[in-house]
Design a protein around this motif. Structure first.
Motif, PDB file in Angstrom:
ATOM      1  N   SER A  10      73.963  28.676 100.913  1.00 56.27           N
ATOM      2  CA  SER A  10      73.070  29.723 101.414  1.00 56.27           C
ATOM      3  C   SER A  10      72.084  29.197 102.451  1.00 56.27           C
ATOM      4  O   SER A  10      71.311  29.981 103.005  1.00 56.27           O
ATOM      5  CB  SER A  10      72.283  30.331 100.244  1.00 56.27           C
ATOM      6  OG  SER A  10      71.427  29.371  99.653  1.00 56.27           O
ATOM      7  N   ASP A  11      72.105  27.901 102.695  1.00 58.02           N
ATOM      8  CA  ASP A  11      71.155  27.340 103.649  1.00 58.02           C
ATOM      9  C   ASP A  11      71.755  26.057 104.216  1.00 58.02           C
ATOM     10  O   ASP A  11      72.365  25.281 103.478  1.00 58.02           O
ATOM     11  CB  ASP A  11      69.822  27.041 102.957  1.00 58.02           C
ATOM     12  CG  ASP A  11      68.740  26.628 103.939  1.00 58.02           C
ATOM     13  OD1 ASP A  11      68.909  26.887 105.143  1.00 58.02           O
ATOM     14  OD2 ASP A  11      67.729  26.051 103.504  1.00 58.02           O
ATOM     15  N   LYS A  35      69.287  34.469  94.775  1.00 56.55           N
ATOM     16  CA  LYS A  35      69.004  33.179  95.400  1.00 56.55           C
ATOM     17  C   LYS A  35      69.594  33.138  96.798  1.00 56.55           C
ATOM     18  O   LYS A  35      70.786  33.364  96.988  1.00 56.55           O
ATOM     19  CB  LYS A  35      69.600  32.066  94.544  1.00 56.55           C
ATOM     20  CG  LYS A  35      69.081  30.662  94.888  1.00 56.55           C
ATOM     21  CD  LYS A  35      69.951  29.917  95.866  1.00 56.55           C
ATOM     22  CE  LYS A  35      69.377  28.525  96.120  1.00 56.55           C
ATOM     23  NZ  LYS A  35      70.021  27.822  97.219  1.00 56.55           N
ATOM     24  N   TYR A  36      68.743  32.858  97.777  1.00 51.58           N
ATOM     25  CA  TYR A  36      69.211  32.650  99.143  1.00 51.58           C
ATOM     26  C   TYR A  36      68.273  31.655  99.805  1.00 51.58           C
ATOM     27  O   TYR A  36      67.048  31.856  99.825  1.00 51.58           O
ATOM     28  CB  TYR A  36      69.259  33.957  99.946  1.00 51.58           C
ATOM     29  CG  TYR A  36      69.812  33.777 101.339  1.00 51.58           C
ATOM     30  CD1 TYR A  36      71.181  33.645 101.546  1.00 51.58           C
ATOM     31  CD2 TYR A  36      68.970  33.697 102.438  1.00 51.58           C
ATOM     32  CE1 TYR A  36      71.693  33.454 102.819  1.00 51.58           C
ATOM     33  CE2 TYR A  36      69.472  33.511 103.710  1.00 51.58           C
ATOM     34  CZ  TYR A  36      70.836  33.386 103.892  1.00 51.58           C
ATOM     35  OH  TYR A  36      71.341  33.181 105.158  1.00 51.58           O
ATOM     36  N   GLY A  37      68.816  30.580 100.357  1.00 51.04           N
ATOM     37  CA  GLY A  37      67.985  29.547 100.951  1.00 51.04           C
ATOM     38  C   GLY A  37      67.100  28.907  99.890  1.00 51.04           C
ATOM     39  O   GLY A  37      67.515  28.639  98.771  1.00 51.04           O
ATOM     40  N   LYS A  39      64.434  30.382  98.690  1.00 53.00           N
ATOM     41  CA  LYS A  39      63.702  31.437  97.995  1.00 53.00           C
ATOM     42  C   LYS A  39      64.537  32.025  96.865  1.00 53.00           C
ATOM     43  O   LYS A  39      65.650  32.490  97.081  1.00 53.00           O
ATOM     44  CB  LYS A  39      63.313  32.532  99.003  1.00 53.00           C
ATOM     45  CG  LYS A  39      62.547  33.705  98.401  1.00 53.00           C
ATOM     46  CD  LYS A  39      62.200  34.704  99.500  1.00 53.00           C
ATOM     47  CE  LYS A  39      61.549  35.955  98.970  1.00 53.00           C
ATOM     48  NZ  LYS A  39      61.254  36.922 100.057  1.00 53.00           N
ATOM     49  N   TRP A  40      63.973  31.980  95.672  1.00 48.92           N
ATOM     50  CA  TRP A  40      64.555  32.614  94.494  1.00 48.92           C
ATOM     51  C   TRP A  40      63.670  33.795  94.109  1.00 48.92           C
ATOM     52  O   TRP A  40      62.443  33.707  94.207  1.00 48.92           O
ATOM     53  CB  TRP A  40      64.601  31.656  93.309  1.00 48.92           C
ATOM     54  CG  TRP A  40      65.406  30.404  93.484  1.00 48.92           C
ATOM     55  CD1 TRP A  40      65.163  29.388  94.355  1.00 48.92           C
ATOM     56  CD2 TRP A  40      66.562  30.020  92.743  1.00 48.92           C
ATOM     57  NE1 TRP A  40      66.105  28.397  94.207  1.00 48.92           N
ATOM     58  CE2 TRP A  40      66.973  28.748  93.223  1.00 48.92           C
ATOM     59  CE3 TRP A  40      67.295  30.615  91.714  1.00 48.92           C
ATOM     60  CZ2 TRP A  40      68.075  28.074  92.713  1.00 48.92           C
ATOM     61  CZ3 TRP A  40      68.387  29.948  91.200  1.00 48.92           C
ATOM     62  CH2 TRP A  40      68.775  28.695  91.695  1.00 48.92           C
ATOM     63  N   TYR A  54      63.650  42.883  98.240  1.00 50.37           N
ATOM     64  CA  TYR A  54      63.247  41.553  98.694  1.00 50.37           C
ATOM     65  C   TYR A  54      63.850  41.273 100.064  1.00 50.37           C
ATOM     66  O   TYR A  54      64.872  41.853 100.437  1.00 50.37           O
ATOM     67  CB  TYR A  54      63.686  40.485  97.690  1.00 50.37           C
ATOM     68  CG  TYR A  54      63.062  40.662  96.322  1.00 50.37           C
ATOM     69  CD1 TYR A  54      61.795  40.167  96.062  1.00 50.37           C
ATOM     70  CD2 TYR A  54      63.732  41.341  95.306  1.00 50.37           C
ATOM     71  CE1 TYR A  54      61.197  40.328  94.813  1.00 50.37           C
ATOM     72  CE2 TYR A  54      63.154  41.512  94.063  1.00 50.37           C
ATOM     73  CZ  TYR A  54      61.889  41.006  93.821  1.00 50.37           C
ATOM     74  OH  TYR A  54      61.302  41.179  92.594  1.00 50.37           O
ATOM     75  N   THR A  55      63.209  40.358 100.782  1.00 47.99           N
ATOM     76  CA  THR A  55      63.589  40.058 102.165  1.00 47.99           C
ATOM     77  C   THR A  55      63.698  38.553 102.351  1.00 47.99           C
ATOM     78  O   THR A  55      62.891  37.792 101.811  1.00 47.99           O
ATOM     79  CB  THR A  55      62.541  40.627 103.145  1.00 47.99           C
ATOM     80  OG1 THR A  55      62.399  42.037 102.913  1.00 47.99           O
ATOM     81  CG2 THR A  55      62.971  40.401 104.591  1.00 47.99           C
ATOM     82  N   TRP A  56      64.714  38.140 103.116  1.00 48.86           N
ATOM     83  CA  TRP A  56      64.908  36.731 103.475  1.00 48.86           C
ATOM     84  C   TRP A  56      65.116  36.609 104.986  1.00 48.86           C
ATOM     85  O   TRP A  56      65.711  37.495 105.605  1.00 48.86           O
ATOM     86  CB  TRP A  56      66.129  36.145 102.785  1.00 48.86           C
ATOM     87  CG  TRP A  56      65.999  35.903 101.319  1.00 48.86           C
ATOM     88  CD1 TRP A  56      65.625  34.754 100.694  1.00 48.86           C
ATOM     89  CD2 TRP A  56      66.290  36.835 100.259  1.00 48.86           C
ATOM     90  NE1 TRP A  56      65.659  34.904  99.329  1.00 48.86           N
ATOM     91  CE2 TRP A  56      66.054  36.173  99.032  1.00 48.86           C
ATOM     92  CE3 TRP A  56      66.704  38.169 100.230  1.00 48.86           C
ATOM     93  CZ2 TRP A  56      66.224  36.789  97.799  1.00 48.86           C
ATOM     94  CZ3 TRP A  56      66.881  38.773  99.006  1.00 48.86           C
ATOM     95  CH2 TRP A  56      66.644  38.090  97.812  1.00 48.86           C
ATOM     96  N   GLU A  57      64.648  35.507 105.554  1.00 47.51           N
ATOM     97  CA  GLU A  57      65.005  35.156 106.925  1.00 47.51           C
ATOM     98  C   GLU A  57      66.363  34.473 106.915  1.00 47.51           C
ATOM     99  O   GLU A  57      66.658  33.651 106.047  1.00 47.51           O
ATOM    100  CB  GLU A  57      63.952  34.218 107.535  1.00 47.51           C
ATOM    101  CG  GLU A  57      62.650  34.885 107.889  1.00 47.51           C
ATOM    102  CD  GLU A  57      61.696  33.927 108.588  1.00 47.51           C
ATOM    103  OE1 GLU A  57      61.811  32.711 108.346  1.00 47.51           O
ATOM    104  OE2 GLU A  57      60.852  34.385 109.370  1.00 47.51           O
ATOM    105  N   ILE A  61      74.598  34.950  99.757  1.00 47.46           N
ATOM    106  CA  ILE A  61      73.532  35.235  98.811  1.00 47.46           C
ATOM    107  C   ILE A  61      74.164  35.446  97.440  1.00 47.46           C
ATOM    108  O   ILE A  61      75.225  36.081  97.318  1.00 47.46           O
ATOM    109  CB  ILE A  61      72.693  36.463  99.228  1.00 47.46           C
ATOM    110  CG1 ILE A  61      71.563  36.692  98.224  1.00 47.46           C
ATOM    111  CG2 ILE A  61      73.537  37.716  99.401  1.00 47.46           C
ATOM    112  CD1 ILE A  61      70.560  37.748  98.626  1.00 47.46           C
TER     113      ILE A  61
END
Length: 783
Positions: free
Chosen positions: A361-362, A407-409, A411-412, A430-433, A441
């Protein structure tokens, strides 16, 4: 052995499919004629109304006539629901600052009562006073309005006929889950949980620790003195960081000045809590080793390296084992010291892998100054779940207290726990860059087993993965995903998870640039780690992440982190190997079909087709410069033709592809066997473990071969819309260029390019290679 039918039971197939849903997303507030919709940051979830009660503080509370003191707490009552603050001992002016949230759908009363009580050690708690609110008069707060100001209210007696001593400061309003107080509130959905248990059911955001690779280059040692002065030592160096221990090889020849020049790599996390322990040891014989000296070094003294430029080496004095026990020995040893020569650095140019490489994821390097700009925004609305199965027994009946983790990058996120329901509604967004669209994800649903304080492990309900590159930009995907788990008795559907997902691209130019960029930072290609190193370091990184997140409040449990990171994905499984084999066979079936078609052409089964093929063959032989442009033009036309059949929803776990529907019970027993095996006979255990270890590597290789073929298929299948669009545009341009350029020129340029001198070659992968590696494969659909 009879062949197993991969189709399973036809009647059950629909249960494992994605289902389209039509939730009422976004905010709707009442106006004069109905409900008016507003655009907001919570437009991917269904709006849920809550009655919020903020209990701030009280003053001038009356002391008890018996004890002469007051141990106050507040009880908020709405119909059958009661929420209670913590109590203070001997305090007449307490401050609680707690928020209660009552779901509007469950409100069965028209009045809200706020009681102030005095906690008694023995007997019934004493009643001090109350405040009553009419729900019809409660104001509505629409973010981003400022929070409602709390007010002082005089306490009434039990019958409401007069005022009593004391006042309480309270704010009451009607809002939604977009309210700032939502995440910290006590919720009526968890009305049976009080005190410390409330912490374990709240929604929280966690951040993975910042991980570094620590590279220790052990160069040499000087003046190593063995305990037995009559023999030369056989020296090696043992390096330890926390629970990670690595050793150099034993020096090839006994000497007091050994030379190794070996690299040892570890995983460490900020803040650096562990220290680097270096010990020099003498191998007396195979089963006995003697420590000759040691040194303990803090990690923050070492340089942080961003590229492959060498760092300065340093000499460190070794403290002799048992040094300083006697004062006479101390004075003697101070005059002479062994030394070890090290080159140590913290690698900031690598990405520290802490999850399965198939579902990464990252891919950013550790050093923040090496990060590129984000290419998109990922927004996920976790709506709810349906049809969950009972996970534990409580009061003689099945029960599930479900929460969802995404879970992505780095950030959980964890949603709040909804108690005692098989159809929880979270409606949290929720938001992720996004820095790379070719990432995944992962969302998992778990049963909370830590509400009673019994220390049980949270149970797995199921997991969902979504690869971002398979999502069209700016489109909202609303699907219900089946939660599938493989048990020792077979695959089982545990329920469905309802999600709303949107991927927004920020810059088309950056997105196109990313597709030609290497997957991992360039240090992975300039100075690559070995396969064994990557596996061992990934396992250590997982442990560090699990330990650090387990120390948060509330903790994200180790069993949850390991399940989300696929900690056991490397274990041998006959089922997975069989699935990978049939993936390869499905790829080869296309080549077999082409060969059969060509055989039919040769046999003139269809005369018209055979004549057309002969004409095309003669044209290409007569004009060989048309071969390549014709191939690219055909691929362009095939890509356009396949656009009509492009997938309409993200891929999900496929039980047929995973060979999980009709797996043999003996194979499942093998898959869920412990490693090492629990079989009784030592000889069988040794051979069985060896077979599983070797077969696990074969399984990985077979899976990689299948992945490469599936990536080639996905070039024109529109599984990744942006990649297919780029590829067919390239095919069109290539066809035009090759039509207008003589074939000899193309062959000359291509031949000279591939025969170019190594000086003109880069160690980084080429743009076509990077583009190809970013193509999605069916690994996303494997259980």
């Amino acid at each position: 052995m009879q062949p197993v039918n991969p189709q399973g039971h036809p009647g059950d197939l629909d249960d494992y499919d994605l289902k389209d849903t039509n939730p009422q997303l976004g905010e709707r507030w009442p106006n004069g004629t109905g409900y008016e919709r507003f655009s907001s940051t919570y437009d991917l979830v269904e709006q849920m109304f809550y009655l919020y009660v903020r209990v701030e503080k009280a003053k001038d509370l009356p002391p008890s006539s018996i004890t002469g003191s007051c141990d106050p707490y507040v009880e908020v009552k709405l119909g059958n629901y009661k929420g209670r603050t913590r109590h203070f001992e001997k305090k007449i002016n307490p401050e609680w600052k707690q928020v209660f949230a009552f779901s509007k759908d469950r409100i069965q009363s028209s009045i809200l009562e706020v009681f102030v009580k005095d906690k008694e050690m023995i007997g019934r708690d004493d009643y001090l006073g109350r405040v009553v609110f009419d729900l019809n008069e409660v104001p509505t707060r629409v973010p981003p309005d400022s929070p409602l100001a709390p007010q002082w209210y005089r306490l009434e007696d039990r019958r409401g006929t007069g005022k009593v001593r004391g006042e309480i400061m309270v704010a009451v309003w009607l809002g939604t889950q977009a309210d700032e107080a939502f995440s910290e509130a006590w919720h009526s959905e968890a009305s049976s949980v009080y005190g410390e248990g409330v912490l374990n059911i709240r929604s929280k955001v966690y951040v993975s620790p910042k991980l570094w690779y620590l590279r220790v280059n052990v160069i040499e040692a000087q003046d190593v003195v063995p305990d037995d002065r009559n023999r030369l030592p056989e020296v090696f160096v043992k390096v330890q960081v926390g629970s990670q221990v690595l050793k150099t090889k034993t020096c090839s020849s006994p000497t007091t000045n050994p030379l190794w020049n070996e690299d040892l790599v570890f995983v460490v996390a900020e803040p650096f809590e562990e220290q680097l322990l270096i010990t020099v040891e003498d191998r007396i014989h195979q089963s006995k080793e003697v420590m000759l000296g040691k040194t303990l070094l803090p990690l923050n003294i070492f340089e942080k390296r961003l590229d492959h430029r060498p760092v300065h080496s340093r000499w460190f004095n070794l403290e002799k084992y048992g040094f300083g026990v006697l004062e006479a020995d101390r004075r003697k040893d101070l005059q002479f010291s062994s030394r070890v020569h090290l080159r140590v650095c913290l690698e900031g140019g690598y990405h520290v892998l802490d999850e399965s490489t198939m579902y990464i994821s990252d891919q950013r390097p550790t050093a923040k100054q090496l990060w590129k700009q984000p290419v998109g925004i990922l927004e996920v609305g976790i709506l709810g779940a349906e049809g969950l199965l009972p996970m534990k027994m409580r009061d003689g009946r099945g029960n599930t207290d479900a929460y969802c983790v995404a879970k992505y990058g780095q950030k959980w996120v964890r949603t709040r726990t909804i108690l005692d329901t098989f159809n929880p509604k979270w409606n949290e967004q929720y938001t992720w860059e996004v820095y790379d669209p070719c990432t995944v994800i992962t969302m998992g649903v778990f049963d909370n087993c830590h509400l009673g304080g019994d220390g049980a492990r949270d149970s797995r309900i199921g997991k969902v993965r979504i690869r971002l590159s398979t999502l069209e930009a700016h489109r909202i995907y609303t699907h219900s995903y089946p939660l599938l788990v493989l048990h020792p008795h077979g695959v089982k559907k545990m329920g469905e998870l309802q999600l709303a997902v949107r991927f927004t691209t920020l810059s088309l130019a950056n997105m196109i640039y990313v597709y030609g960029h290497p997957l991992l930072p360039k240090m992975h290609y300039l100075h690559p780690l070995t396969v064994n190193q990557v596996d061992n370091l990934r396992y250590q990184a997982m442990n560090i992440v699990a330990v650090r997140l387990g120390r948060a409040e509330p903790p994200l449990r180790k069993e949850v982190v390991e399940y989300m990171l696929d900690v056991d994905s490397h274990m041998w499984s006959m089922r997975r190997s069989k699935a990978n084999f049939f993936r390869i066979m499905s790829l080869l079936s296309g080549m077999i079909s082409v060969s059969r078609w060509f055989g039919e052409v040769c046999k003139w089964r269809n005369p018209i087709t055979s004549v057309l093929v002969h004409i095309l063959f003669l044209i290409l032989i007569w004009y060989p410069e048309l071969i390549l442009p014709t191939v690219f033009l055909y691929m362009f036309l095939i890509g356009l033709w396949n656009y009509r059949f492009r997938p309409r929803h993200p891929p999900h776990m496929d039980t047929k592809l995973s060979w999980a529907e009709a797996v043999h019970p003996d194979e499942l027993d093998e898959e869920f066997d412990t490693f090492p095996t629990s079989k009784s006979q030592d000889l069988v255990r040794m051979r069985y473990d060896r077979l599983r270890s070797v077969a696990g590597r074969i399984q990985t290789v077979v899976g990689d071969i299948a992945t490469q073929g599936e990536r080639f298929q996905s070039l024109l299948s529109w599984r990744d819309p942006r990649a297919t669009a780029l590829f067919i545009v390239f095919c069109l341009c290539a066809a035009v260029v090759l039509y207008t350029t003589p074939f000899k020129v193309v062959a000359l340029v291509g031949g000279l390019y591939y025969l170019r001198h190594p000086r003109f070659r880069s160690k980084l992968p080429s743009v076509p290679s990077n583009f190809f590696r970013r193509m999605p494969a069916q690994t996303d659909s494997l259980l």
